[in-house]
Design an enzyme around this catalytic site. Structure first.
Site, PDB file in Angstrom:
ATOM      1  N   LYS A 129      67.860  60.044 -22.451  1.00  0.00           N
ATOM      2  CA  LYS A 129      66.737  60.922 -22.979  1.00  0.00           C
ATOM      3  C   LYS A 129      65.455  60.496 -23.258  1.00  0.00           C
ATOM      4  O   LYS A 129      64.378  60.698 -23.141  1.00  0.00           O
ATOM      5  CB  LYS A 129      67.250  62.063 -24.012  1.00  0.00           C
ATOM      6  CG  LYS A 129      68.241  62.993 -23.730  1.00  0.00           C
ATOM      7  CD  LYS A 129      67.885  63.895 -22.596  1.00  0.00           C
ATOM      8  CE  LYS A 129      66.783  65.069 -23.190  1.00  0.00           C
ATOM      9  NZ  LYS A 129      66.414  66.237 -22.103  1.00  0.00           N
TER      10      LYS A 129
ATOM     11  N   TYR B 286      73.802  59.631 -23.657  1.00  0.00           N
ATOM     12  CA  TYR B 286      72.911  60.621 -23.537  1.00  0.00           C
ATOM     13  C   TYR B 286      71.365  60.273 -24.425  1.00  0.00           C
ATOM     14  O   TYR B 286      70.348  60.504 -23.760  1.00  0.00           O
ATOM     15  CB  TYR B 286      73.613  61.931 -24.461  1.00  0.00           C
ATOM     16  CG  TYR B 286      72.552  62.976 -24.611  1.00  0.00           C
ATOM     17  CD1 TYR B 286      72.256  64.000 -23.631  1.00  0.00           C
ATOM     18  CD2 TYR B 286      71.906  63.211 -26.064  1.00  0.00           C
ATOM     19  CE1 TYR B 286      71.176  64.982 -23.799  1.00  0.00           C
ATOM     20  CE2 TYR B 286      71.038  64.397 -26.148  1.00  0.00           C
ATOM     21  CZ  TYR B 286      70.436  65.264 -25.201  1.00  0.00           C
ATOM     22  OH  TYR B 286      69.857  66.199 -25.499  1.00  0.00           O
TER      23      TYR B 286
END
Length: 342
Positions: free
Chosen positions: A141, A137
């Site tokens: 990002k 994640y």
């Protein structure tokens, strides 16, 4: 102003939509499903996926601004899933904005883009991106944020916000898991003396995105920059967790283990899940153990100065609002798709 909110059905997206509609903006969303709460606000809902370039272009057409909240959240799952939504999906949004002549793009990023397992105490936006990431994640990002900021120019003004650990009424992610584990007697906290974190209440996070939208313009000092968004009230992990549990009417966590035991235990649990081929997120992950045993709080002076951001809802007031929300008889909310954001 006509504004598209991607992931408008998610936790943050719905809060942004509420603020925009209250002040009279023409709001539309792009989400994977339809949300009755958005119907009640009069929001135009486009069914679609940020991974579909044509679908994104159709939703963006005619808009003056975009708030990009759609993301695959969580700290577990295959890398390709995070790349397809958070990286390729963000690239699709940027491309659609440029094609449609959209003037402003606010991107919901994450402070995890600068966290690689070491203490972050009062750091500002000059902190570099992490060289290694603890999960797919934050890695995805970081790439997405770079794509957005690199696109800022005369045609499109962009900004990235990094809200930290968003919480409050309607949280579909952290709070439900926390409450479930507490009720099952599974919660154990690591001993992390002196380690503090900061968080952000949902209404404050949403207001920051609207403030950024207002501040954006070609040539604006805000354009092309990232900003940390928090409560500006660093607390211990135990203090925050026990505050949430108290709001839910549950007792505080009383069991603790050394930090090194927490990290080793999380690694073993992850290994077991992978060995067994379990797709569901484990009850504890390595990144969660690391985050619970390191400081990560940030200097938000830049957001105060450039955006006019002030965390209007204090942590104490936010917990009181959360307690009132959790104790009130309410209908079961419509499920939030993880791909529709935080």
């Amino acid at each position: 102003m006509k504004v598209l909110v991607t992931g408008g059905g998610g936790f943050l997206g719905q809060a942004v939509c509420r603020l925009l509609t209250v002040r009279g903006e023409d709001v539309a969303t792009l989400s994977r499903r339809r949300y009755p709460a958005l119907d009640a606000l009069g929001v135009v809902q486009h069914a679609g996926d940020v991974r579909d370039p044509q679908g994104v272009r159709s939703a963006v057409a005619g808009c003056e601004a975009v708030v990009h909240c759609a993301a695959l959240a969580g700290m577990w799952g295959p890398a390709h899933a995070y790349r397809s939504v958070n990286v390729a999906g963000t690239a699709n949004v940027v491309d659609a904005c440029l094609r449609a002549g959209v003037a402003r793009l606010v991107h919901a990023s994450s402070p995890s883009v600068v966290h690689e397992g070491r203490d972050l105490e009062g750091v500002d936006e000059s902190a570099p991106y992490a060289r290694r990431f603890l999960a797919h994640y934050p890695a995805s990002k970081a790439i997405a944020e770079r794509i957005v900021l690199a696109a800022s120019g005369d045609r499109l003004a962009t900004v990235a916000l990094r809200p930290h650990l968003i919480w409050g009424p309607g949280d579909p992610h952290f709070l439900p898991r926390l409450v479930e584990q507490a009720r099952r007697g599974l919660l154990v906290l690591p001993r992390a003396p002196g380690k503090r974190i900061d968080t952000v209440y949902i209404d404050n996070a949403a207001e920051a995105h609207v403030l950024a939208l207002d501040a954006l313009a070609a040539g604006s000092p805000v354009a092309g920059r990232a900003y940390f968004i928090t409560q500006d009230e660093p607390v211990t992990v135990a203090g925050w967790v026990n505050g949430l549990l108290a709001a839910a009417g549950l007792p505080p966590v009383t069991r603790h283990v050394p930090a090194r035991v927490a990290r080793a235990g999380a690694a073993m649990v992850e290994y077991g899940y992978r060995l067994a081929g379990v797709r569901a997120q484990p009850p504890v992950t390595r990144i969660a153990a690391v985050q619970a045993t390191t400081s990560h709080w940030f200097d938000i002076s830049a957001a105060r100065r450039d955006l006019g951001y002030v965390p209007r809802v204090s942590t104490a007031d936010g917990l009181a609002r959360l307690a009132a929300h959790l104790s009130a008889p309410v209908p079961v909310p419509h499920a939030v798709d993880a791909r529709d954001g935080r």
